[in-house]
Design an enzyme around this catalytic site. Sequence first.
Site, short mmCIF file in Angstrom:
data_model
loop_
_atom_site.label_atom_id
_atom_site.label_comp_id
_atom_site.label_asym_id
_atom_site.label_seq_id
_atom_site.Cartn_x
_atom_site.Cartn_y
_atom_site.Cartn_z
N GLY A 50 0.76 -1.25 0.00
CA GLY A 50 0.00 0.00 0.00
C GLY A 50 0.79 1.30 0.00
N GLU A 105 4.13 4.01 6.19
CA GLU A 105 2.89 3.23 6.07
C GLU A 105 1.85 4.02 5.28
OE1 GLU A 105 1.23 0.62 6.38
OE2 GLU A 105 1.69 -0.56 8.16
N LYS A 137 -6.83 6.11 11.23
CA LYS A 137 -8.24 6.03 11.64
C LYS A 137 -8.31 5.94 13.16
CE LYS A 137 -9.62 3.11 7.71
NZ LYS A 137 -10.07 1.74 7.41
N PHE A 158 -13.79 2.13 4.94
CA PHE A 158 -12.79 1.50 4.09
C PHE A 158 -12.48 2.44 2.91
CE2 PHE A 158 -11.25 -1.44 0.85
CZ PHE A 158 -10.31 -2.14 1.59
N VAL A 159 -11.20 2.74 2.71
CA VAL A 159 -10.81 3.66 1.64
C VAL A 159 -9.95 2.96 0.59
CG1 VAL A 159 -10.98 5.77 3.02
CG2 VAL A 159 -8.82 4.50 3.01
N ASP A 165 -5.67 -0.62 -1.90
CA ASP A 165 -6.41 -1.52 -2.81
C ASP A 165 -7.77 -1.94 -2.27
OD1 ASP A 165 -5.34 -3.22 -0.70
OD2 ASP A 165 -5.98 -4.90 -1.95
#
Length: 193
Positions: A50, A105, A137, A158-159, A165
């Site tokens: 990510g 991250e 978050k 959820f993004v 992804d």
Amino acid sequence: MSEFKKVVYNEKFRVLLNREQIESRIKELGREITREYEDKNPIMVGVLNGAFIFMADLIRYTELDMEIDFIKISSYGNSKKSTGKVRILKDMDAEIKGRHVLVVEDIVDTGLSIKYLMDRLGARQPASLKFVSLLFKPESVIEKVHIDHIGFEIPSSFVVGYGLDHQQILRNLPAIYVMDEQTKRKKTTYHDR
Ligand code: 5GP
């Protein structure tokens, strides 16, 4: 129609952070990190998959002599919920004993991944070990961890996009999208009928 085009044209998801917002925040993070690591020759460790787009942009806004490396960990598989079990899928190559390490991250959700990396990389005796995450978050945190630099605090939805992804696709969306609550409700009504 591709999933990519459905997101962009069918309003299946809505934009949470647009390209301009992301870019200007990353510029600021780049400046903070430059000040913090001046003359320290740090190693930036990107957490795959990510973080690869965020890291690529972030390092171009730092003015430092620095190295890069990558580590790949897994906890989610292909699901949207954390399994709670973190493991290393590909370890980093660099020796970090005595070095200044900044882990990059994409997102901190439960905090379990960061906690795992803190323990695993901390045991290798780096001179310092810090963390930067583009997204955080706060409402989802299970494991309280200190993140040294945060791009944006976001709600617990959820993004996708900008490296993040959904079942391995949609990483190439240029902005960050969240599933629209209305879209979710419409879908539920339809299925209920
Ligand atoms: P944590 O261990 O903090 O629960 O989760 C960290 C990892 O979960 C992230 O590096 C990312 O891979 C994944 N993750 C958490 N939230 C999201 C999200 O909203 N969207 C996507 N695509 N991945 C997420």
